[in-house]
Design a protein around this motif. Sequence first.
Motif, PDB file in Angstrom:
ATOM      1  N   ALA A  84       0.808  -1.087   0.072  1.00 43.35           N
ATOM      2  CA  ALA A  84      -0.129  -0.077   0.047  1.00 43.35           C
ATOM      3  C   ALA A  84       1.014   1.404  -0.020  1.00 43.35           C
ATOM      4  CB  ALA A  84      -0.879   0.009   1.152  1.00 43.35           C
ATOM      5  N   GLN A  85       0.477   2.286  -0.526  1.00 42.78           N
ATOM      6  CA  GLN A  85       1.045   3.669  -0.700  1.00 42.78           C
ATOM      7  C   GLN A  85       0.805   4.324   0.684  1.00 42.78           C
ATOM      8  OE1 GLN A  85       2.931   4.879  -3.083  1.00 42.78           O
ATOM      9  NE2 GLN A  85       2.875   3.064  -4.299  1.00 42.78           N
ATOM     10  N   PRO A  86       1.878   4.953   0.933  1.00 42.94           N
ATOM     11  CA  PRO A  86       1.751   5.613   2.385  1.00 42.94           C
ATOM     12  C   PRO A  86       0.748   6.820   2.232  1.00 42.94           C
ATOM     13  CG  PRO A  86       3.669   6.178   1.472  1.00 42.94           C
ATOM     14  CD  PRO A  86       3.109   4.920   0.660  1.00 42.94           C
ATOM     15  N   LEU A  87      -0.091   7.143   3.077  1.00 39.02           N
ATOM     16  CA  LEU A  87      -1.128   7.945   2.862  1.00 39.02           C
ATOM     17  C   LEU A  87      -0.459   9.690   3.145  1.00 39.02           C
ATOM     18  CD1 LEU A  87      -3.934   6.399   5.268  1.00 39.02           C
ATOM     19  CD2 LEU A  87      -3.928   6.731   2.837  1.00 39.02           C
ATOM     20  N   ASP A  88      -0.928  10.627   2.736  1.00 38.18           N
ATOM     21  CA  ASP A  88      -0.509  11.949   2.384  1.00 38.18           C
ATOM     22  C   ASP A  88      -1.299  12.762   3.279  1.00 38.18           C
ATOM     23  OD1 ASP A  88       0.828  14.341   1.936  1.00 38.18           O
ATOM     24  OD2 ASP A  88      -0.286  14.745  -0.153  1.00 38.18           O
ATOM     25  N   TRP A  89      -1.319  12.698   4.607  1.00 35.09           N
ATOM     26  CA  TRP A  89      -2.013  13.500   5.583  1.00 35.09           C
ATOM     27  C   TRP A  89      -1.903  14.953   5.472  1.00 35.09           C
ATOM     28  CZ3 TRP A  89      -5.915  10.988   8.305  1.00 35.09           C
ATOM     29  CH2 TRP A  89      -5.645   9.720   8.269  1.00 35.09           C
ATOM     30  N   GLN A  90      -2.865  15.697   5.482  1.00 36.67           N
ATOM     31  CA  GLN A  90      -2.927  17.026   5.364  1.00 36.67           C
ATOM     32  C   GLN A  90      -3.511  17.974   6.582  1.00 36.67           C
ATOM     33  OE1 GLN A  90      -1.962  18.874   2.285  1.00 36.67           O
ATOM     34  NE2 GLN A  90      -1.333  16.667   1.865  1.00 36.67           N
ATOM     35  N   LYS A  91      -2.901  18.711   7.255  1.00 32.49           N
ATOM     36  CA  LYS A  91      -3.351  19.204   8.273  1.00 32.49           C
ATOM     37  C   LYS A  91      -4.278  20.352   8.034  1.00 32.49           C
ATOM     38  CE  LYS A  91       0.394  18.742  11.678  1.00 32.49           C
ATOM     39  NZ  LYS A  91       1.077  19.383  12.980  1.00 32.49           N
ATOM     40  N   SER A  92      -5.325  20.471   8.871  1.00 30.20           N
ATOM     41  CA  SER A  92      -6.515  21.686   8.712  1.00 30.20           C
ATOM     42  C   SER A  92      -5.846  22.972   8.647  1.00 30.20           C
ATOM     43  CB  SER A  92      -7.478  21.607   9.961  1.00 30.20           C
ATOM     44  OG  SER A  92      -8.324  22.454   9.664  1.00 30.20           O
ATOM     45  N   SER A  93      -6.104  23.750   8.213  1.00 25.15           N
ATOM     46  CA  SER A  93      -5.745  25.206   8.065  1.00 25.15           C
ATOM     47  C   SER A  93      -6.200  25.984   9.452  1.00 25.15           C
ATOM     48  CB  SER A  93      -6.089  26.049   7.016  1.00 25.15           C
ATOM     49  OG  SER A  93      -7.461  26.090   7.011  1.00 25.15           O
ATOM     50  N   PHE A  94      -6.940  25.315  10.120  1.00 24.26           N
ATOM     51  CA  PHE A  94      -7.485  25.848  11.444  1.00 24.26           C
ATOM     52  C   PHE A  94      -6.709  25.074  12.730  1.00 24.26           C
ATOM     53  CE2 PHE A  94     -10.947  26.653   8.669  1.00 24.26           C
ATOM     54  CZ  PHE A  94     -11.211  28.095   8.883  1.00 24.26           C
ATOM     55  N   SER A  95      -5.576  24.718  12.473  1.00 23.15           N
ATOM     56  CA  SER A  95      -4.859  23.881  13.522  1.00 23.15           C
ATOM     57  C   SER A  95      -4.401  24.931  14.492  1.00 23.15           C
ATOM     58  CB  SER A  95      -3.574  23.144  12.913  1.00 23.15           C
ATOM     59  OG  SER A  95      -3.900  22.226  12.027  1.00 23.15           O
ATOM     60  N   GLY A  96      -4.557  24.358  15.806  1.00 24.09           N
ATOM     61  CA  GLY A  96      -4.204  25.353  16.935  1.00 24.09           C
ATOM     62  C   GLY A  96      -3.165  24.788  17.853  1.00 24.09           C
TER      63      GLY A  96
END
Length: 62
Positions: A2-14
Amino acid sequence: MAQPLDWQKSSFSGGAAGNECVELAQSDRTLLLRESDDSSRVLPVTPDGLAALLARIRASHA
């Protein structure tokens, strides 16, 4: 393999450490959500399911 997942952080991260956020990845036609500070728990959702979830969250904060 399986390909590794590309996790994207929310622009509202605090948070000062930047680890208090929601992350999103795509696996085939399923979207995956997780919280940065507990990446072992993953919530699979469809695009329509995510749109409905976001609409309910927005409505509850209006």
